[in-house]
Design a protein around this motif. Sequence first.
Motif, PDB file in Angstrom:
ATOM      1  N   CYS A   1      14.164  10.174  -6.415  1.00  0.00           N
ATOM      2  CA  CYS A   1      13.752   8.774  -6.261  1.00  0.00           C
ATOM      3  C   CYS A   1      12.230   8.643  -6.170  1.00  0.00           C
ATOM      4  CB  CYS A   1      14.438   8.136  -5.051  1.00  0.00           C
ATOM      5  SG  CYS A   1      13.877   8.706  -3.436  1.00  0.00           S
ATOM      6  N   ARG A   2      11.555   9.646  -5.626  1.00  0.00           N
ATOM      7  CA  ARG A   2      10.096   9.581  -5.517  1.00  0.00           C
ATOM      8  C   ARG A   2       9.405   9.753  -6.863  1.00  0.00           C
ATOM      9  NH1 ARG A   2      10.291  13.360  -0.101  1.00  0.00           N
ATOM     10  NH2 ARG A   2      10.709  11.659   1.393  1.00  0.00           N
ATOM     11  N   GLU A   3      10.115  10.333  -7.818  1.00  0.00           N
ATOM     12  CA  GLU A   3       9.549  10.506  -9.156  1.00  0.00           C
ATOM     13  C   GLU A   3       9.738   9.274 -10.038  1.00  0.00           C
ATOM     14  OE1 GLU A   3      11.622  13.887 -10.576  1.00  0.00           O
ATOM     15  OE2 GLU A   3      10.477  15.336  -9.377  1.00  0.00           O
ATOM     16  N   MET A   4      10.640   8.373  -9.638  1.00  0.00           N
ATOM     17  CA  MET A   4      10.945   7.194 -10.453  1.00  0.00           C
ATOM     18  C   MET A   4      10.064   6.014 -10.071  1.00  0.00           C
ATOM     19  SD  MET A   4      15.145   7.317 -10.527  1.00  0.00           S
ATOM     20  CE  MET A   4      15.231   5.763 -11.406  1.00  0.00           C
TER      21      MET A   4
ATOM     22  N   ALA B   1      21.434   0.019 -10.912  1.00  0.00           N
ATOM     23  CA  ALA B   1      21.431   0.981 -12.013  1.00  0.00           C
ATOM     24  C   ALA B   1      20.456   2.125 -11.746  1.00  0.00           C
ATOM     25  CB  ALA B   1      21.074   0.276 -13.320  1.00  0.00           C
ATOM     26  N   GLU B   2      19.324   1.812 -11.125  1.00  0.00           N
ATOM     27  CA  GLU B   2      18.339   2.853 -10.819  1.00  0.00           C
ATOM     28  C   GLU B   2      18.831   3.768  -9.700  1.00  0.00           C
ATOM     29  OE1 GLU B   2      14.378   0.308 -12.177  1.00  0.00           O
ATOM     30  OE2 GLU B   2      15.206   0.097 -10.145  1.00  0.00           O
ATOM     31  N   LEU B   3      19.576   3.203  -8.756  1.00  0.00           N
ATOM     32  CA  LEU B   3      20.157   4.034  -7.695  1.00  0.00           C
ATOM     33  C   LEU B   3      21.187   5.001  -8.280  1.00  0.00           C
ATOM     34  CD1 LEU B   3      20.589   1.320  -4.933  1.00  0.00           C
ATOM     35  CD2 LEU B   3      18.998   3.248  -4.871  1.00  0.00           C
ATOM     36  N   GLU B   4      21.942   4.538  -9.259  1.00  0.00           N
ATOM     37  CA  GLU B   4      22.884   5.438  -9.923  1.00  0.00           C
ATOM     38  C   GLU B   4      22.138   6.596 -10.581  1.00  0.00           C
ATOM     39  OE1 GLU B   4      26.419   5.392 -13.338  1.00  0.00           O
ATOM     40  OE2 GLU B   4      25.137   3.640 -13.054  1.00  0.00           O
ATOM     41  N   GLN B   5      21.012   6.283 -11.207  1.00  0.00           N
ATOM     42  CA  GLN B   5      20.234   7.332 -11.864  1.00  0.00           C
ATOM     43  C   GLN B   5      19.599   8.291 -10.860  1.00  0.00           C
ATOM     44  OE1 GLN B   5      20.319   8.064 -15.138  1.00  0.00           O
ATOM     45  NE2 GLN B   5      21.902   6.469 -15.008  1.00  0.00           N
TER      46      GLN B   5
ATOM     47  N   THR C   1      14.107   4.034  -1.354  1.00  0.00           N
ATOM     48  CA  THR C   1      14.420   3.392  -2.640  1.00  0.00           C
ATOM     49  C   THR C   1      14.285   1.874  -2.561  1.00  0.00           C
ATOM     50  OG1 THR C   1      16.774   3.520  -2.017  1.00  0.00           O
ATOM     51  CG2 THR C   1      15.922   5.212  -3.508  1.00  0.00           C
ATOM     52  N   ASP C   2      13.359   1.399  -1.754  1.00  0.00           N
ATOM     53  CA  ASP C   2      13.083  -0.034  -1.685  1.00  0.00           C
ATOM     54  C   ASP C   2      12.694  -0.548  -3.079  1.00  0.00           C
ATOM     55  OD1 ASP C   2      12.693  -2.559  -0.571  1.00  0.00           O
ATOM     56  OD2 ASP C   2      10.550  -2.163  -0.267  1.00  0.00           O
ATOM     57  N   ARG C   3      13.279  -1.696  -3.479  1.00  0.00           N
ATOM     58  CA  ARG C   3      13.018  -2.341  -4.764  1.00  0.00           C
ATOM     59  C   ARG C   3      13.700  -1.631  -5.944  1.00  0.00           C
ATOM     60  NH1 ARG C   3       7.390  -4.837  -5.885  1.00  0.00           N
ATOM     61  NH2 ARG C   3       8.765  -6.536  -6.529  1.00  0.00           N
ATOM     62  N   TYR C   4      14.614  -0.738  -5.666  1.00  0.00           N
ATOM     63  CA  TYR C   4      15.403  -0.110  -6.720  1.00  0.00           C
ATOM     64  C   TYR C   4      16.616  -0.986  -7.025  1.00  0.00           C
ATOM     65  CZ  TYR C   4      12.998   4.431  -6.805  1.00  0.00           C
ATOM     66  OH  TYR C   4      12.082   5.438  -6.967  1.00  0.00           O
TER      67      TYR C   4
ATOM     68  N   THR D   1      20.180  16.401   0.226  1.00  0.00           N
ATOM     69  CA  THR D   1      19.419  15.183   0.438  1.00  0.00           C
ATOM     70  C   THR D   1      18.037  15.293  -0.191  1.00  0.00           C
ATOM     71  OG1 THR D   1      20.598  14.732   2.509  1.00  0.00           O
ATOM     72  CG2 THR D   1      18.481  13.625   2.196  1.00  0.00           C
ATOM     73  N   ALA D   2      17.451  16.484  -0.136  1.00  0.00           N
ATOM     74  CA  ALA D   2      16.120  16.687  -0.719  1.00  0.00           C
ATOM     75  C   ALA D   2      16.121  16.402  -2.216  1.00  0.00           C
ATOM     76  CB  ALA D   2      15.654  18.116  -0.450  1.00  0.00           C
ATOM     77  N   ASP D   3      17.221  16.746  -2.898  1.00  0.00           N
ATOM     78  CA  ASP D   3      17.309  16.456  -4.330  1.00  0.00           C
ATOM     79  C   ASP D   3      17.256  14.948  -4.578  1.00  0.00           C
ATOM     80  OD1 ASP D   3      17.610  19.155  -5.158  1.00  0.00           O
ATOM     81  OD2 ASP D   3      19.734  19.087  -4.614  1.00  0.00           O
ATOM     82  N   LEU D   4      17.983  14.210  -3.755  1.00  0.00           N
ATOM     83  CA  LEU D   4      17.991  12.754  -3.901  1.00  0.00           C
ATOM     84  C   LEU D   4      16.605  12.172  -3.635  1.00  0.00           C
ATOM     85  CD1 LEU D   4      21.361  12.062  -2.019  1.00  0.00           C
ATOM     86  CD2 LEU D   4      20.998  11.823  -4.482  1.00  0.00           C
ATOM     87  N   LEU D   5      15.940  12.652  -2.593  1.00  0.00           N
ATOM     88  CA  LEU D   5      14.619  12.147  -2.252  1.00  0.00           C
ATOM     89  C   LEU D   5      13.589  12.500  -3.323  1.00  0.00           C
ATOM     90  CD1 LEU D   5      14.600  12.986   1.569  1.00  0.00           C
ATOM     91  CD2 LEU D   5      14.700  10.700   0.536  1.00  0.00           C
ATOM     92  N   ASP D   6      13.643  13.724  -3.819  1.00  0.00           N
ATOM     93  CA  ASP D   6      12.694  14.129  -4.861  1.00  0.00           C
ATOM     94  C   ASP D   6      12.864  13.280  -6.116  1.00  0.00           C
ATOM     95  OD1 ASP D   6      11.649  16.070  -3.222  1.00  0.00           O
ATOM     96  OD2 ASP D   6      12.843  17.714  -4.096  1.00  0.00           O
TER      97      ASP D   6
END
Length: 498
Positions: A451-454, A422-426, A416-419, A444-449
């Motif tokens: 953030c990779r879509e944003m 507010a974006e981390l909350e989302q 999540t570099d450059r997040y 953890t996979a849910d979190l990674l999936d």
Amino acid sequence: MSAVLDELGLLVRARYPLLMLLTHEEARAERILDKLSETRGLPCWRWSTSEGLRRPDGSIVPETTAPAAALAALCGVAGAALFVLIDLHPFLDDPVVVRRLRDLAAAVGPRKQAAVLLGSELSVPPELRKDLVVLDLPLPDRDEIARLLRVLLKARKIDLPAERFDRFVRGSLGLTENEIKRLYARILLSGGSFSDADLHALVGEKRRVIRRSRFLEFHEASERIGDVGGMDALKEWLRQRQAGFSRRARDFGLPEPKGVFLLGVQGCGKSLMAKAVADLWQLPLLRLDVAALFQSGGSEEQGLRETVRIAETLAPAVLWIDEIEKGFAGREDAGGQGFGFFLTWMQEKKKPVFVVSTANEVRSLPPELLRKGRFDEIFFVDLPSDHERLSILEIHLRLRGRDPDLFDLVQVSEETDRYSGAELEQVVVGALFAAFSEGRSLTTADLLDTCREMIPLAVTMDDRLKSLREWARPRARKASNDRRRIDFFEEWDEEAAG
């Protein structure tokens, strides 16, 4: 009240010809002017458009309901006198009335006279700005409220413990005298005896009254300083000033904190920090809607005066001005009356009101606003570092009942570099929705999936962010400590210990 009376008396003795007393409390203001008339030995003439001009003996001067006729009559009054002109402001767009006022201003000084315009609207024609001094009648202070409550309790034979008495007085700050009387009457009529339950009702009603202000909101400071990830340098700066309004700080020779300006990237916690300051310092929080104020079509100066009047009555308090650029951007100088009033108040304010201003864009703001002496410090809030992202993710997981230790947040932080915060909350919220929709626990996979879509805002606004950083580098302190330097010394200490 005594402070206003003293100031009015000083201005009258100094031969200031025209004074304007701004207030919605006409009866209270008239009591002050009656006291001024008595103490200074000035016979009091009163004018209103409904009655006309009333002499000190109570008789009416015929055919003086029109303001121009009344002012002409006052120009002929000989000897020391105090002229009280009630609700003259609607007529100040009439050139004849303005001319008569200027004639009166030239005549009253040598005769030891003074004219006071009493009303609730600020309206000063350009021709009168050099002759007219504007004063605000402050809302009732602690002493006035205590006297009012003491008289009421004595009449009703109610004995109130000192601690609860003081809480009722504090809870009534920020209201007019009539609002306080009506609220106390409501408590009595509902069978109350000024108990703790009545106190809660009073505070709730007080908040509703303040919220009727067009531009000011009594904000619930539910955010805690621990809910803000990162910004360690800013947090330490605030903790050092936590007792800044105390008597101990004054005895130590410290000035009262004035305010802090938070500049930075959108969604990185500036507003959250503004709310957390009130919690950290245990002060009431007022939010000024500066965009509504400057787009209302009314008097900017009057709106700011009303805001300052309430904030100073509640002092010590935190006044939060969110996205200040929406009101002050593009102003090249302090020529505007509202802007000029705000700058003067920030520079010279006497009451302990700590101003927290936030801005996403600062380059269009006038330099006078950011000058030292108005704000104690300017902080730049950048995108969170990897350590701060880790902290923010932990906070949002805990707030939603999840144990951060069950997830590989280091990997999520790296992804999540450059997040922004507010974006981390989302990221957390989006991952929770994904897990919820499939009826399983968060992974953890849910979190990674998620953030990779944003696509973070910093990517789409890269040039603007670089420009903002360039502006802030020589002009503002960083809200976050340099973690690279901290990490270096931590690693060095570990190696030395090994």
